[in-house]
Design a protein around this motif. Sequence first.
Motif, PDB file in Angstrom:
ATOM      1  N   THR A  60       0.841  -1.515  -0.224  1.00 61.55           N
ATOM      2  CA  THR A  60      -0.572  -0.285  -0.007  1.00 61.55           C
ATOM      3  C   THR A  60       1.199   1.446  -0.202  1.00 61.55           C
ATOM      4  O   THR A  60      -0.008   2.344  -0.353  1.00 61.55           O
ATOM      5  N   GLU A 257       2.361 -14.138  -2.293  1.00 59.82           N
ATOM      6  CA  GLU A 257       1.182 -14.198  -1.959  1.00 59.82           C
ATOM      7  C   GLU A 257       0.343 -12.667  -1.973  1.00 59.82           C
ATOM      8  O   GLU A 257      -0.559 -11.685  -1.607  1.00 59.82           O
ATOM      9  N   ASP A 258       1.030 -11.600  -1.381  1.00 55.62           N
ATOM     10  CA  ASP A 258       1.441 -10.418  -1.064  1.00 55.62           C
ATOM     11  C   ASP A 258       1.615  -9.713  -2.766  1.00 55.62           C
ATOM     12  O   ASP A 258       0.420  -8.860  -3.273  1.00 55.62           O
ATOM     13  N   LEU A 260      -0.157 -11.407  -5.613  1.00 50.03           N
ATOM     14  CA  LEU A 260      -0.840 -12.252  -6.172  1.00 50.03           C
ATOM     15  C   LEU A 260      -1.770 -10.937  -6.328  1.00 50.03           C
ATOM     16  O   LEU A 260      -2.600 -10.666  -7.126  1.00 50.03           O
ATOM     17  N   ALA A 261      -2.129 -10.666  -5.135  1.00 50.61           N
ATOM     18  CA  ALA A 261      -3.735 -10.077  -4.035  1.00 50.61           C
ATOM     19  C   ALA A 261      -3.102  -8.386  -4.264  1.00 50.61           C
ATOM     20  O   ALA A 261      -4.605  -7.687  -3.926  1.00 50.61           O
ATOM     21  N   TRP A 262      -2.271  -8.092  -4.767  1.00 54.42           N
ATOM     22  CA  TRP A 262      -1.989  -6.556  -4.968  1.00 54.42           C
ATOM     23  C   TRP A 262      -2.681  -5.965  -5.805  1.00 54.42           C
ATOM     24  O   TRP A 262      -2.594  -6.411  -7.349  1.00 54.42           O
ATOM     25  N   ASP A 263      -4.019  -4.941  -6.200  1.00 45.50           N
ATOM     26  CA  ASP A 263      -4.387  -4.407  -6.749  1.00 45.50           C
ATOM     27  C   ASP A 263      -3.865  -3.187  -7.655  1.00 45.50           C
ATOM     28  O   ASP A 263      -4.212  -2.944  -9.229  1.00 45.50           O
ATOM     29  N   GLN A 289       4.460 -20.109  -8.770  1.00 47.20           N
ATOM     30  CA  GLN A 289       2.884 -19.523  -8.286  1.00 47.20           C
ATOM     31  C   GLN A 289       2.265 -18.559  -9.452  1.00 47.20           C
ATOM     32  O   GLN A 289       1.645 -17.532  -9.069  1.00 47.20           O
TER      33      GLN A 289
END
Length: 533
Positions: A60, A257-258, A260-263, A289
Amino acid sequence: MSAKKKQADTYTDTAQLRAELTSAMSAPRASVRKEDEKRTGQQAPLPSMPDRRRRRKSVTDIKVTEKQSNLSAWRFVMRSLDAFAVIYVITVGIWNGYIGANNNGIIAPIAAATLGSLFFIGLLILNRAHSFKPTERYLDHMKTVALASTGALGVWLTIALILRPDSFLPDTLAKSGLLATGVLLALHTLYYMHIRRLHENHALAPTIVMLGATESARRIIEENARTKELNILAIFDDRIARAPHDIHGVPVVGKVEDLLAWDKLPFINRIVVTLPSMAAKRKQAFVEQVRLLPNRIAFVVDEFETLNHVRQRVSEIAEVSLRDVTGSPKSGRHTALKRVTDIALSSIALVLGAPILLLISIMIKIDSPGPVIFKQQRHGFNNRIFYVYKFRSMKKESEDLKAERQVTHGDDRVTKLGRFIRKTSLDELPQLLNVLKGEMSLVGPRPHAVGMRTNGKDSMELVEEYAHRHKVKPGMTGWAQINGSRGALETAEDIATRVKLDVDYIERSGFFFDLYIMLMTLPVLLGDKDSIR
């Protein structure tokens, strides 16, 4: 009084003064706490001391430039403009000087203009006058252009002097060459100002994140600090507890994983795996991944691990010392030609088709209440989400913004007029506006709705390679559409067929292939009686 006694008194006075100041500063806080305790009937918590430990940045905290441009495409455009300007200026200058002199025909001025233009354009390219590196200064760039131009003029005059044709007019050649030089200097001043602004907005350098806080990552980051040819935003590493907070200012922000979830992941141009060869299992795990993402994925080849980073250019690292796992991007020439074609043809279609668009709009308003245009979120390039425009073909109360239920034969949600414009694909004409905005192309994989479902399941989960179709801009028509994959996707097999054809298009795409698809679209539409649309 002895010196020791004076020193002791000084220490005592200082301690008392410090105690009094501390008491005076804490007294208001204490009184406030007591008032809070009387008012609430509960003991107020003591003020906590601030945590002075260094906080690790998260995704963020990373600023990502969403409006990006392609430097390779800009270079192709600038070379093309230079070529046009040089050919025009030299041809006009020589034509005016030659025609009517020494009874010359048209052969002499054409030959002289062709030779001069080739020298000017060739030396500009050889001198890399269109590289526009981020650290290049204006005077250095102008010096490069001036040297290339004067060198071309010198070679041109020398060859003409050696050959000495009957039509040789040195004054005309010199004037034409000097005028071409002046035009090039003026053009490159404008180029430099525009490219500098894009560089300052981080809109040109490839946006990169790295997997692995390693020595290879450090080398690339250190060299990039000097050349600024890459926009390296962050590092991700599954061994986050062992990793440093940053490497030369580039933060280590989390695990894969962070990422992959990053907008903001759709705005990342390339994911670079920087693990050494001895960490083959970790490298393979990282690739597994992220390999299904539409982003370009590459890893540092073993040869780079032994290179001296001081002598290694970051541009060479990006283009040579990295091996792509999921394919290489198209050339700047391809990107520029495709965009120019999109703008030209969509603009012409909108102007010529304006009466048809207006007529359809009026008929929709008469046929059923509701807006004329239907907007729906779709996945675009690199999974970026945009609103696609279509003529509304469904009843207002039956709109399905997430495409949870695909259109079936005799669907009662579709209006009478809607059946006609869907059958003829006239409902998709407003997407010409998406093409003009740069969100879509005339040719490419058809954009699917965000959250589209097939047999109750998320469509993109049914085929592993689904995201690969988003490696290019979506299109109004495509290779899949002219090969029978149109309309609703009712089964996993339908999706697999669509994805296979879309990926095949991405690998084969080019100007003439796109032209062929556009020419084949209309007869395929008119002859398609089976697809439910």
